[in-house]
Write a protein that holds these residues in place. Structure first.
Motif, mmCIF file in Angstrom:
data_model
loop_
_atom_site.group_PDB
_atom_site.id
_atom_site.type_symbol
_atom_site.label_atom_id
_atom_site.label_comp_id
_atom_site.label_asym_id
_atom_site.label_seq_id
_atom_site.Cartn_x
_atom_site.Cartn_y
_atom_site.Cartn_z
ATOM 1 N N UNK A 119 0.825 -1.211 0.000
ATOM 2 C CA UNK A 119 0.000 0.000 0.000
ATOM 3 C C UNK A 119 0.858 1.260 0.000
ATOM 4 N N UNK A 120 1.947 1.230 0.769
ATOM 5 C CA UNK A 120 2.818 2.409 0.843
ATOM 6 C C UNK A 120 3.514 2.670 -0.486
ATOM 7 N N UNK A 121 4.023 1.619 -1.113
ATOM 8 C CA UNK A 121 4.717 1.766 -2.399
ATOM 9 C C UNK A 121 3.738 2.211 -3.490
ATOM 10 N N UNK A 122 2.540 1.625 -3.476
ATOM 11 C CA UNK A 122 1.533 1.985 -4.472
ATOM 12 C C UNK A 122 1.094 3.437 -4.312
ATOM 13 N N UNK A 123 0.883 3.860 -3.073
ATOM 14 C CA UNK A 123 0.431 5.229 -2.813
ATOM 15 C C UNK A 123 1.496 6.253 -3.184
ATOM 16 N N UNK A 124 2.759 5.908 -2.960
ATOM 17 C CA UNK A 124 3.859 6.823 -3.253
ATOM 18 C C UNK A 124 4.050 7.032 -4.755
ATOM 19 N N UNK A 125 3.590 6.066 -5.551
ATOM 20 C CA UNK A 125 3.734 6.149 -7.015
ATOM 21 C C UNK A 125 5.200 6.347 -7.406
ATOM 22 N N UNK A 140 9.583 16.575 -6.345
ATOM 23 C CA UNK A 140 8.503 15.653 -6.004
ATOM 24 C C UNK A 140 7.648 16.252 -4.902
ATOM 25 N N UNK A 141 6.337 16.000 -4.998
ATOM 26 C CA UNK A 141 5.430 16.493 -3.969
ATOM 27 C C UNK A 141 5.505 15.600 -2.734
ATOM 28 N N UNK A 142 5.254 16.191 -1.587
ATOM 29 C CA UNK A 142 5.206 15.432 -0.340
ATOM 30 C C UNK A 142 3.914 14.616 -0.325
ATOM 31 N N UNK A 143 4.041 13.307 -0.197
ATOM 32 C CA UNK A 143 2.871 12.417 -0.214
ATOM 33 C C UNK A 143 2.319 12.288 1.202
ATOM 34 N N UNK A 144 1.070 12.704 1.380
ATOM 35 C CA UNK A 144 0.439 12.644 2.712
ATOM 36 C C UNK A 144 -0.950 12.017 2.648
ATOM 37 N N UNK A 145 -1.278 11.397 1.527
ATOM 38 C CA UNK A 145 -2.620 10.826 1.362
ATOM 39 C C UNK A 145 -2.605 9.329 1.646
ATOM 40 N N UNK A 146 -3.800 8.735 1.663
ATOM 41 C CA UNK A 146 -3.912 7.288 1.837
ATOM 42 C C UNK A 146 -3.286 6.813 3.132
ATOM 43 N N UNK A 147 -2.469 5.788 3.027
ATOM 44 C CA UNK A 147 -1.843 5.207 4.214
ATOM 45 C C UNK A 147 -0.904 6.195 4.893
ATOM 46 N N UNK A 149 -1.586 9.081 5.636
ATOM 47 C CA UNK A 149 -2.375 9.826 6.616
ATOM 48 C C UNK A 149 -2.183 9.267 8.017
ATOM 49 N N UNK A 150 -1.799 7.989 8.084
ATOM 50 C CA UNK A 150 -1.746 7.284 9.365
ATOM 51 C C UNK A 150 -0.337 6.832 9.740
ATOM 52 N N UNK A 203 7.747 24.000 6.323
ATOM 53 C CA UNK A 203 6.563 23.986 7.190
ATOM 54 C C UNK A 203 5.540 22.937 6.756
ATOM 55 N N UNK A 204 5.512 22.619 5.464
ATOM 56 C CA UNK A 204 4.566 21.607 4.978
ATOM 57 C C UNK A 204 4.827 20.271 5.671
ATOM 58 N N UNK A 205 6.114 19.907 5.781
ATOM 59 C CA UNK A 205 6.447 18.645 6.441
ATOM 60 C C UNK A 205 6.279 18.756 7.956
ATOM 61 N N UNK A 206 6.598 19.916 8.511
ATOM 62 C CA UNK A 206 6.453 20.113 9.957
ATOM 63 C C UNK A 206 5.001 19.939 10.387
ATOM 64 N N UNK A 207 4.076 20.500 9.599
ATOM 65 C CA UNK A 207 2.650 20.347 9.903
ATOM 66 C C UNK A 207 2.216 18.884 9.761
ATOM 67 N N UNK A 208 2.704 18.251 8.718
ATOM 68 C CA UNK A 208 2.398 16.830 8.494
ATOM 69 C C UNK A 208 2.928 15.985 9.652
ATOM 70 N N UNK A 209 4.122 16.321 10.094
ATOM 71 C CA UNK A 209 4.754 15.610 11.204
ATOM 72 C C UNK A 209 3.939 15.750 12.487
ATOM 73 N N UNK A 210 3.278 16.887 12.654
ATOM 74 C CA UNK A 210 2.493 17.136 13.856
ATOM 75 C C UNK A 210 1.197 16.362 13.904
ATOM 76 N N UNK A 211 0.654 16.013 12.724
ATOM 77 C CA UNK A 211 -0.650 15.337 12.721
ATOM 78 C C UNK A 211 -0.568 13.835 12.424
ATOM 79 N N UNK A 212 0.607 13.346 11.998
ATOM 80 C CA UNK A 212 0.755 11.922 11.671
ATOM 81 C C UNK A 212 1.980 11.356 12.382
ATOM 82 N N UNK A 213 1.813 10.205 13.009
ATOM 83 C CA UNK A 213 2.895 9.608 13.790
ATOM 84 C C UNK A 213 3.965 8.987 12.895
ATOM 85 N N UNK A 214 5.116 8.785 13.494
ATOM 86 C CA UNK A 214 6.263 8.265 12.743
ATOM 87 C C UNK A 214 5.982 6.872 12.178
#
Length: 482
Positions: A119-125, A140-147, A149-150, A203-214
Motif C-alpha cells: 500500500x505504501x509503495x503503491x500510494x507513493x507512485x 517531487x510532492x510530499x505524499x500525505x494521502x492514503x496510508x 495519513x496514518x 513547514x509543509x512537512x512540519x505540519x504533516x509531522x504534527x498530525x501523523x505519527x512516525x
C-alpha cells in the motif's frame, strides 16, 4: 502377543505423528517463504517499473560525500541484506523457538507487513525512493494521502512487521540479533530522512509531522485515539483469527466461529465512529444519557467477562489429586470412529493419569451421535487399550449421554456414592464448567484433571466458554427460583 500388538500400535502412531509433524513444518516453511517472496517481489518489481521510466529508485549510500549519513545508509543496506539471508537460513533449517501460537501471530505480522508495504509503495507512485535522494533533482510532492495519513513511514513499518513475523515463526538467537540490528538501522535511517524532508519541504512537512505519527497513529495520543487504536487492532486480529479457526478447527463446523466476525464488525464500527469524532465530523451526537448508559453497560460487561475468563484460565492449570477412585473422561465428538483433536487430548490425559495411578478406574462417558459410527465411550475404550495399553478391566462405559450434564449425571449413577473421590478429565478450558455442573449434580468429592487446551483454536474455546459459563449461571438462577 498382546504386548507385541500394543508396542506395534504405539510405534505406528508415533511414525504417523512424525510424518504429520514433518508436513506441518514444511507448510510453515512454504508460508514464510511466500510472505518473503511477496514482500521482496513488490520491492524489486517497483524498482524495475521505475527504472523503465528513467527513475533511479535505489539511492541508498549513493551520495558522493562520505559523511555520517552515508555510513548510516551503508550499514542499513548491509543489515537489510543480512536479514533476509538469516531468515531464509532459519526457514530452511526449520528452527522453532516458540510455541505454535507465536508462529500463528508471526504469520499475522508478516501478512499485514506485506499489505502495508504494498500500500505504501503503491500510494507513493513514482515519488518512492529507497534512501535519501539528496542528488535527485526531480521535484517531487510530499505524499500525505492514503496510508500516509496514518503513518509517515509505512514502508519501513512494513519491513519491521515482516522481520517480526518471520522471527516469531522461526525464532533463534542469531535471527533475533540480526532482525533487531536491521530494525535499529531502519530507525536511524528514518531519523535521517526526517531531517532531509524538513529541509526540503519546510513547514509543509512540519505540519504533516504534527498530525501523523512516525510509525502508526494520528498525532498526539488522546483517550479517543487510544481507544480507536485498540479497536483497530482488534478488528485486524478478529478477521485473521477467524480464518485461523477455520483452518485449524475444522472449517465452518467449528461451533461459534462466527463470533469473531461479529467482534470484527463491532470493532470496525467503533473505529469508524471514533475517527469521525476525532476529525470533528459527527453529524448527530448521541444524547449524554445514551452515551453514559452504553459506557456503564459496556464496563459492567467487560468486568464480568474478565472475571469469568480469569476463573476459566485458573481452572486450566489445576493440579489433579493422586490416587482418585475414579476419573471420568468426557466425550468430545468423533469423525467416524476416530476422536476429534480435543477428544484425543482428553484420552491422552486419562491414559497418563491411569498409568501414574494404578488403582484408579475410568468411566468413558459419551453416547453415539447421528454422524458417529460408534459411541464416544467405545472410542475412548479402544484408544486406551490399543494405543496406551490400559487394562480393559479398569474401563467402564457410559454410552447414553449427549452433553456434559448427562455425562456427569449418568456417570454418578454408575459410581453410586457421591462421596467417592472422582476426577473429571476434560480440556482445560472446559474444566470450570464441568466442575460446576458436577457439584450441582451432587458430586461431593470431585476434582479437576485438565487435559491440554489445543492452540491456536484454544483462544476461541476459552472465549466461547464464557458464554457456556453464562448459560450455566442463568440456569442456576432459574433452578434457585423454582
Amino acid at each position: 502377543m498382546i504386548e507385541f500388538t500394543i508396542i506395534s500400535a504405539i510405534k505406528c502412531n508415533s511414525l504417523m505423528a512424525l510424518k504429520i509433524n514433518g508436513m506441518v513444518k514444511m507448510t510453515y516453511r512454504i508460508i514464510a517463504l511466500f510472505f518473503m517472496l511477496v514482500f521482496y517481489g513488490i520491492y524489486f518489481t517497483k524498482m524495475m517499473l521505475q527504472k523503465k521510466k528513467g527513475i533511479v529508485t535505489d539511492q541508498i549510500a549513493k551520495g558522493k560525500s562520505r559523511d555520517k549519513g552515508y555510513y548510516i545508509e551503508l550499514t542499513m543496506k548491509i543489515a537489510t541484506y543480512l536479514a533476509p539471508l538469516a531468515e531464509v537460513i532459519s526457514i530452511v533449517l526449520g528452527t522453532v523457538g516458540f510455541p505454535l501460537m507465536f508462529r500463528i501471530i508471526g504469520m499475522y505480522f508478516a501478512f499485514v507487513g506485506d499489505i502495508v508495504f504494498f500500500t505504501s509503495v503503491y500510494t507513493m507512485r513514482d515519488s518512492w525512493r529507497a534512501g535519501v535522494a539528496e542528488d535527485d533533482k526531480e521535484k517531487r510532492n510530499l505524499v500525505t494521502i492514503g496510508i500516509y495519513n496514518y503513518s509517515r513511514n509505512p514502508a519501513f513499518l512494513g519491513f519491521d512487521l515482516v522481520y517480526i513475523g518471520i522471527l516469531l515463526m522461526f525464532f533463534n538467537p542469531v535471527l533475533l540479533v540480526i532482525s533487531v540490528f536491521a530494525m535499529v538501522m531502519l530507525h536511524l535511517q528514518i531519523l535521517r530522512e526526517e531531517k532531509f524532508l524538513e529541509k526540503t519541504y519546510g513547514s509543509e512537512y512540519t505540519q504533516y509531522k504534527g498530525r501523523t505519527s512516525r510509525y502508526a497513529g494520528v498525532g498526539r495520543p488522546t483517550p479517543s485515539k487510544i481507544l480507536m487504536y485498540i479497536y483497530f487492532v482488534l478488528t485486524i486480529w478478529s478477521v485473521l483469527y477467524y480464518f485461523t479457526c477455520l483452518a485449524y478447527g475444522g472449517g465452518l463446523t467449528l461451533s461459534w466461529v462466527w463470533l469473531w466476525l461479529i467482534i470484527a464488525a463491532f470493532s470496525a464500527l467503533r473505529v469508524f465512529m471514533l475517527k469521525r469524532r476525532i476529525d470533528g465530523r459527527e453529524k448527530k451526537k448521541l444524547p449524554a444519557a445514551v452515551k453514559w448508559g452504553y459506557r456503564i453497560a459496556f464496563t459492567v460487561f467487560l468486568t464480568y467477562f474478565a472475571i469469568t475468563e480469569v476463573k476459566i484460565i485458573r481452572a486450566m492449570s489445576a493440579r489433579p489429586k493422586e490416587d482418585l477412585d475414579y476419573i471420568i473422561v468426557l466425550g468430545a465428538g468423533l469423525k467416524g470412529t476416530e476422536p476429534s483433536n480435543q477428544y484425543k487430548a482428553r484420552i491422552r490425559k486419562a491414559a497418563e493419569y491411569l498409568d501414574e495411578n494404578e488403582n484408579t478406574k475410568i468411566i468413558a462417558s459419551g453416547g453415539q451421535g447421528s454422524d458417529e459410527e460408534i459411541s464416544e465411550a467405545e472410542c475412548a475404550k479402544r484408544k486406551l487399550i490399543d494405543q496406551y495399553g490400559i487394562d480393559e478391566n479398569r474401563i467402564i462405559l457410559e454410552e447414553k449421554s449427549t452433553d456434559t450434564e448427562e455425562n456427569l449425571r449418568y456417570s454418578l449413577e454408575i459410581i453410586g456414592d457421591p462421596t467417592i473421590s472422582t476426577g473429571i478429565v476434560t480440556n482445560g478450558f472446559h474444566e470450570l464448567r464441568a466442575m460446576s455442573i458436577a457439584k450441582r449434580e451432587g458430586y461431593k468429592n470431585v476434582s479437576s484433571v485438565p487435559a491440554k487446551t489445543l492452540f491456536p483454536c484454544g483462544i476461541h474455546y476459552v472465549v466461547r466458554e464464557f458464554f457456556g459459563m453464562t448459560e450455566f449461571y442463568l440456569k442456576e438462577i432459574c433452578y434457585s427460583q423454582r
